[in-house]
Design a protein around this motif. Structure first.
Motif, short mmCIF file in Angstrom:
data_model
loop_
_atom_site.label_atom_id
_atom_site.label_comp_id
_atom_site.label_asym_id
_atom_site.label_seq_id
_atom_site.Cartn_x
_atom_site.Cartn_y
_atom_site.Cartn_z
N ASP A 24 26.26 49.29 53.34
CA ASP A 24 27.71 49.38 53.11
C ASP A 24 28.24 48.10 52.48
OD1 ASP A 24 27.71 51.88 54.16
OD2 ASP A 24 28.58 51.31 56.11
N LEU A 25 27.74 46.95 52.97
CA LEU A 25 28.17 45.66 52.43
C LEU A 25 27.74 45.55 50.97
CD1 LEU A 25 29.65 43.11 53.41
CD2 LEU A 25 27.41 42.07 53.81
N LEU A 26 26.52 45.99 50.71
CA LEU A 26 26.01 46.00 49.34
C LEU A 26 26.93 46.83 48.44
CD1 LEU A 26 23.82 45.54 47.19
CD2 LEU A 26 22.61 47.50 48.13
N ALA A 27 27.32 47.99 48.92
CA ALA A 27 28.20 48.87 48.12
C ALA A 27 29.55 48.17 47.87
CB ALA A 27 28.41 50.20 48.85
N LEU A 28 30.04 47.49 48.87
CA LEU A 28 31.30 46.76 48.72
C LEU A 28 31.20 45.70 47.62
CD1 LEU A 28 34.19 46.06 49.77
CD2 LEU A 28 33.09 44.49 51.38
N TYR A 29 30.12 44.91 47.67
CA TYR A 29 29.95 43.85 46.68
C TYR A 29 29.72 44.42 45.29
CZ TYR A 29 30.38 39.83 49.71
OH TYR A 29 30.89 38.86 50.51
N ARG A 30 29.04 45.55 45.20
CA ARG A 30 28.86 46.20 43.89
C ARG A 30 30.21 46.68 43.37
NH1 ARG A 30 23.26 48.97 44.93
NH2 ARG A 30 21.92 47.26 44.20
N GLY A 31 31.03 47.16 44.28
CA GLY A 31 32.39 47.59 43.91
C GLY A 31 33.20 46.43 43.35
N PHE A 32 33.13 45.28 44.02
CA PHE A 32 33.81 44.08 43.50
C PHE A 32 33.35 43.78 42.09
CE2 PHE A 32 34.10 42.06 48.03
CZ PHE A 32 35.21 42.83 48.33
N GLU A 33 32.03 43.83 41.89
CA GLU A 33 31.48 43.45 40.60
C GLU A 33 31.93 44.43 39.52
OE1 GLU A 33 27.28 41.47 39.69
OE2 GLU A 33 27.14 43.64 39.87
N ARG A 34 31.86 45.72 39.86
CA ARG A 34 32.23 46.76 38.90
C ARG A 34 33.69 46.62 38.48
NH1 ARG A 34 31.56 50.94 42.25
NH2 ARG A 34 33.80 51.06 42.63
N GLU A 35 34.55 46.31 39.39
CA GLU A 35 35.98 46.24 39.11
C GLU A 35 36.44 44.83 38.71
OE1 GLU A 35 37.90 48.87 38.86
OE2 GLU A 35 36.26 50.20 39.46
N LEU A 36 35.46 43.93 38.47
CA LEU A 36 35.78 42.55 38.08
C LEU A 36 36.70 41.88 39.11
CD1 LEU A 36 36.27 43.00 34.23
CD2 LEU A 36 34.18 42.50 35.48
N LEU A 37 36.20 41.86 40.31
CA LEU A 37 36.93 41.23 41.41
C LEU A 37 36.01 40.23 42.10
CD1 LEU A 37 38.39 44.53 42.94
CD2 LEU A 37 39.63 42.86 41.53
N VAL A 38 36.60 39.19 42.62
CA VAL A 38 35.84 38.20 43.38
C VAL A 38 36.62 37.88 44.66
CG1 VAL A 38 34.95 35.83 43.41
CG2 VAL A 38 34.84 37.16 41.30
N PRO A 39 35.98 37.99 45.81
CA PRO A 39 36.70 37.71 47.05
C PRO A 39 36.89 36.21 47.26
CG PRO A 39 34.41 38.21 47.54
CD PRO A 39 34.56 38.38 46.05
N LEU A 40 38.01 35.84 47.82
CA LEU A 40 38.30 34.42 48.07
C LEU A 40 37.23 33.77 48.94
CD1 LEU A 40 40.13 31.90 48.02
CD2 LEU A 40 41.28 32.80 50.03
N TRP A 41 36.75 34.48 49.96
CA TRP A 41 35.84 33.84 50.90
C TRP A 41 34.56 33.34 50.25
CZ3 TRP A 41 36.95 39.18 51.37
CH2 TRP A 41 35.91 40.05 51.08
N ALA A 42 34.21 33.87 49.08
CA ALA A 42 33.02 33.41 48.39
C ALA A 42 33.27 32.13 47.60
CB ALA A 42 32.51 34.50 47.45
N GLU A 43 34.52 31.82 47.32
CA GLU A 43 34.84 30.74 46.38
C GLU A 43 35.68 29.63 46.99
OE1 GLU A 43 34.11 30.69 43.00
OE2 GLU A 43 32.94 32.54 43.12
N ILE A 44 36.16 29.84 48.20
CA ILE A 44 37.21 28.96 48.70
C ILE A 44 36.76 27.50 48.78
CG2 ILE A 44 36.72 29.40 51.16
CD1 ILE A 44 39.88 29.33 51.48
N GLY A 45 35.46 27.30 49.12
CA GLY A 45 34.98 25.92 49.26
C GLY A 45 35.09 25.15 47.96
N GLU A 46 34.81 25.84 46.82
CA GLU A 46 34.86 25.15 45.54
C GLU A 46 36.29 25.07 45.01
OE1 GLU A 46 33.11 27.02 42.12
OE2 GLU A 46 33.92 25.32 40.97
#
Ligand code: GTQ
Ligand code: FE2
Length: 379
Positions: A24-46
């Motif tokens: 399910d998590l994999l599907a969620l991340y593929r959905g982000f990628e398909r729709e050109l979205l990036v979640p904040l939690w992946a980038e917040i540190g930078e």
């Protein structure tokens, strides 16, 4: 920590309580990628670090190497329409080989041989020239030829037509500072060619801008109520030198008008507003007396420094170099800089270390994001 599901990297570095990898998590991340979205939690540190982190690195360029290459370019590369200027930019080693001294500032050595002319143009980028050695070139801003000599600071705000010509029989090199990387990033730039040859070949001692504006505390009434970009096109060394000398003289008499003991500094100001000389660039001259040492200081935004006279040692973050006349170095955002004046045999009489400095402070000030501190401030 990074996890990979089906080839998709899932950053969990700064996010606590991340779910275990699953279909399910994999599907969620593929959905982000398909729709050109990036979640904040992946980038917040930078993207939202606790204090500024800069991609730019502290670096020093030696004037002798720069000058030699500029001279070679003078022999091999013509200056004219299209290329516009024989200017060779400092490329910060942290900024991917782009001609950017810092993320916001351009710094270049420009070289004009005897009899040469750099054709007229204008651009929205703000610019200045600073002369560390030599003389003999006039920069023509609009219809005002302005002499360039050692120690002079020559601001030239955006959208003014300008050309440079060298009527003498010796080449001349100087440095240019512009907000080119900043303007490029915010995608605001316009450019226009001017005349291929500027007819007015006069070489006045004093420009019209100085005759009108270089009288302390006085402005022409016809212009006083409508400040635009700076009307004063040359800040001469004799004034800068006298202003620095006075601070140290008064200090010797027991009065403190210096930045810190043994460290005098002046800032170039817009004569009408009293604020920074250019909308995006702050410029200053510093003098550290013989044997003097400055306390580590850091601020938001980046600076480029050039040694004007004397020699010494400079520490920026965990880098340290010895520096001599003409050498340039970069101070990235929030990296502490400290300077030691170490007189060497061939320095001027005073043994002081004089340094020209420019930064992008006005941008940070305008955004209410400027901070600066020394060790003292923290105590
Ligand atoms: O002298 O007009 O270093 O337009 C870069 C861009 C110098 C100039 C530079 C420019 C100039
Ligand atoms: Fe230009």
């Amino acid at each position: 920590m990074t996890d990979t599901i089906g080839g998709i990297r899932i950053e969990m570095t700064d996010a606590p309580d991340q779910p275990a990898p699953s279909e399910d998590l994999l599907a969620l991340y593929r959905g982000f990628e398909r729709e050109l979205l990036v979640p904040l939690w992946a980038e917040i540190g930078e993207l939202m670090p606790t204090t500024p982190t800069s991609r730019a690195l502290p670096h020093r360029w030696e004037w002798s190497a720069l000058h030699q290459l500029a001279e070679q370019a003078g022999d091999l590369v013509p200056v004219g329409r299209g290329g516009e200027r024989r200017a060779i930019a400092l490329a910060n080693p942290g900024l991917g080989g782009r001609p950017f001294a810092t993320p916001t500032l351009w710094a270049a050595i420009q070289y004009l041989g005897a009899g040469e002319e750099a054709p007229e143009h204008r651009h929205t980028q703000n610019a200045f020239r600073f002369v560390v050695e030599g003389q003999g070139v006039w920069t023509v801003v609009g219809d005002d030829p302005v002499a360039m000599r050692r120690g002079d600071f020559l601001p030239q705000a955006g959208w003014n037509f300008h050309a440079h010509f060298n009527p003498g029989d010796a080449p001349m090199a100087w440095i240019d500072g512009l907000d080119i990387p900043y303007a490029h990033f915010v995608e605001s730039t316009f450019f226009e060619f001017g005349r291929d040859r500027v007819e007015d070949r006069s070489t006045p001692e004093r420009s019209k801008s100085e005759r009108l504006w270089a009288h302390p505390g006085l402005a022409p009434v016809a212009a006083a109520d409508s400040p635009g970009t700076t009307p004063l096109l040359a800040y001469r060394w004799e004034h800068t030198d006298a202003a620095l000398a006075a601070q140290l003289e008064l200090e010797a008499q027991g009065e403190a008008h210096t930045v810190e003991p043994g460290h005098a500094a002046v800032r170039y100001l817009h004569p009408q507003t009293g604020g920074d000389v250019l909308p995006t660039i702050r410029a200053e001259m510093h003098r550290v007396r013989r044997g003097g040492e400055t306390a580590p200081r850091r601020e938001t935004g980046s600076s480029v420094w050039q040694v004007f006279d004397g020699s010494g040692r400079v520490r920026v973050g965990d880098h340290e170099w010895s520096v001599n006349r003409g050498d340039l170095f970069v101070v990235p955002s929030w990296q502490p800089v400290s300077i030691v004046s170490e007189a060497s045999a061939d320095d001027s009489d005073s043994g002081a270390l004089d340094l020209f400095r420019f930064s992008d402070a006005p941008i940070h000030l305008a955004m209410h994001q400027f901070r600066s501190e020394t060790e003292d401030d923290k105590r």
